[in-house]
Design a protein around this motif. Sequence first.
Motif, short mmCIF file in Angstrom:
data_model
loop_
_atom_site.label_atom_id
_atom_site.label_comp_id
_atom_site.label_asym_id
_atom_site.label_seq_id
_atom_site.Cartn_x
_atom_site.Cartn_y
_atom_site.Cartn_z
N ASN A 40 0.79 -1.22 0.00
CA ASN A 40 0.00 0.00 0.00
C ASN A 40 0.83 1.28 0.00
O ASN A 40 0.50 2.20 -0.73
CB ASN A 40 -0.96 0.03 1.20
N LYS A 41 1.89 1.36 0.79
CA LYS A 41 2.59 2.64 0.92
C LYS A 41 4.09 2.42 1.03
O LYS A 41 4.55 1.64 1.87
CB LYS A 41 2.09 3.40 2.15
N LEU A 42 4.85 3.14 0.17
CA LEU A 42 6.32 3.09 0.18
C LEU A 42 6.88 4.50 0.17
O LEU A 42 6.26 5.41 -0.38
CB LEU A 42 6.84 2.34 -1.04
N LYS A 43 8.05 4.64 0.75
CA LYS A 43 8.72 5.94 0.78
C LYS A 43 10.06 5.82 0.06
O LYS A 43 10.83 4.89 0.31
CB LYS A 43 8.95 6.37 2.23
N VAL A 44 10.32 6.78 -0.82
CA VAL A 44 11.59 6.85 -1.53
C VAL A 44 12.31 8.11 -1.07
O VAL A 44 11.73 9.20 -1.10
CB VAL A 44 11.39 6.89 -3.06
N THR A 45 13.55 7.95 -0.65
CA THR A 45 14.36 9.09 -0.22
C THR A 45 15.61 9.14 -1.09
O THR A 45 16.28 8.13 -1.30
CB THR A 45 14.77 8.94 1.25
N LEU A 46 15.89 10.32 -1.60
CA LEU A 46 17.14 10.60 -2.30
C LEU A 46 17.86 11.65 -1.47
O LEU A 46 17.44 12.81 -1.44
CB LEU A 46 16.89 11.09 -3.72
N ALA A 47 18.89 11.24 -0.75
CA ALA A 47 19.62 12.15 0.13
C ALA A 47 20.38 13.19 -0.68
O ALA A 47 20.79 12.92 -1.81
CB ALA A 47 20.57 11.37 1.02
N LYS A 48 20.56 14.34 -0.09
CA LYS A 48 21.31 15.42 -0.73
C LYS A 48 22.73 14.93 -1.01
O LYS A 48 23.36 14.30 -0.18
CB LYS A 48 21.35 16.62 0.20
N SER A 49 23.20 15.21 -2.21
CA SER A 49 24.54 14.78 -2.58
C SER A 49 25.09 15.72 -3.64
O SER A 49 24.44 16.71 -4.01
CB SER A 49 24.51 13.35 -3.12
N GLU A 50 26.26 15.40 -4.16
CA GLU A 50 26.89 16.24 -5.19
C GLU A 50 26.14 16.22 -6.51
O GLU A 50 26.49 16.96 -7.43
CB GLU A 50 28.35 15.79 -5.41
N HIS A 51 25.11 15.40 -6.63
CA HIS A 51 24.38 15.27 -7.90
C HIS A 51 23.36 16.38 -8.14
O HIS A 51 22.79 16.47 -9.22
CB HIS A 51 23.69 13.91 -7.97
N GLY A 52 23.09 17.21 -7.14
CA GLY A 52 22.16 18.31 -7.32
C GLY A 52 20.71 17.94 -7.23
O GLY A 52 19.84 18.73 -7.56
N LEU A 53 20.42 16.72 -6.81
CA LEU A 53 19.03 16.26 -6.64
C LEU A 53 18.86 15.75 -5.22
O LEU A 53 19.77 15.14 -4.66
CB LEU A 53 18.71 15.11 -7.58
N SER A 54 17.69 15.98 -4.65
CA SER A 54 17.29 15.33 -3.42
C SER A 54 15.77 15.23 -3.44
O SER A 54 15.10 15.99 -4.15
CB SER A 54 17.79 16.09 -2.18
N ALA A 55 15.24 14.27 -2.69
CA ALA A 55 13.79 14.06 -2.72
C ALA A 55 13.34 13.23 -1.54
O ALA A 55 14.12 12.46 -0.96
CB ALA A 55 13.39 13.35 -4.02
N GLU A 56 12.08 13.40 -1.20
CA GLU A 56 11.39 12.52 -0.27
C GLU A 56 9.98 12.36 -0.81
O GLU A 56 9.21 13.33 -0.86
CB GLU A 56 11.36 13.11 1.13
N LEU A 57 9.66 11.16 -1.26
CA LEU A 57 8.39 10.89 -1.92
C LEU A 57 7.70 9.71 -1.25
O LEU A 57 8.34 8.70 -0.96
CB LEU A 57 8.61 10.56 -3.41
#
Length: 166
Positions: free
Chosen positions: A104-121
Amino acid sequence: MSTQSNLLSPADEYPIHQTPEPIAVCGSDPNFYDRFWFNAYSADGQSLVAVAMGLYPNLNVLDAAVSVIHDGVQRSVFASRLLNLDRMATEVAPIKVEILEPLNKLKVTLAKSEHGLSAELVFAGRAPPIQEPRFTWRMGTRTIMDLTRMSQSLTCEGWIEVAVNG
């Protein structure tokens, strides 16, 4: 008596076995994999985020990727690490997938890094998942693909940060 090394992992503590083997044993196909795959679009269709995480137990590899298209520019982050038998440790820095509510529910985290992207979905089911029919593709006697997928329509809430180069 077996002479194989210890193949126990944290998943073996749970009553989820479907064979008398530890969870780490998943057959002889070196290309066997288990995968998460998500896509989300902005309401206006101008932005997209795609997330993938693949576990390859027989190759001892965990791969992940996050790709964002925003303002006509695609930015992507790729990561890989050794799996080390732990199929429940779904993190390969800087990308992490957490199961909040199974099916039913999943969380995706992209931690801040040198790639210029971060996210919490957070992806939440709009309806129960559907098990697609098993698909087997053979070329002569050789099995090319043998898979079963689960599909689910989801909502997506959260945030994405895209660093813009000045």
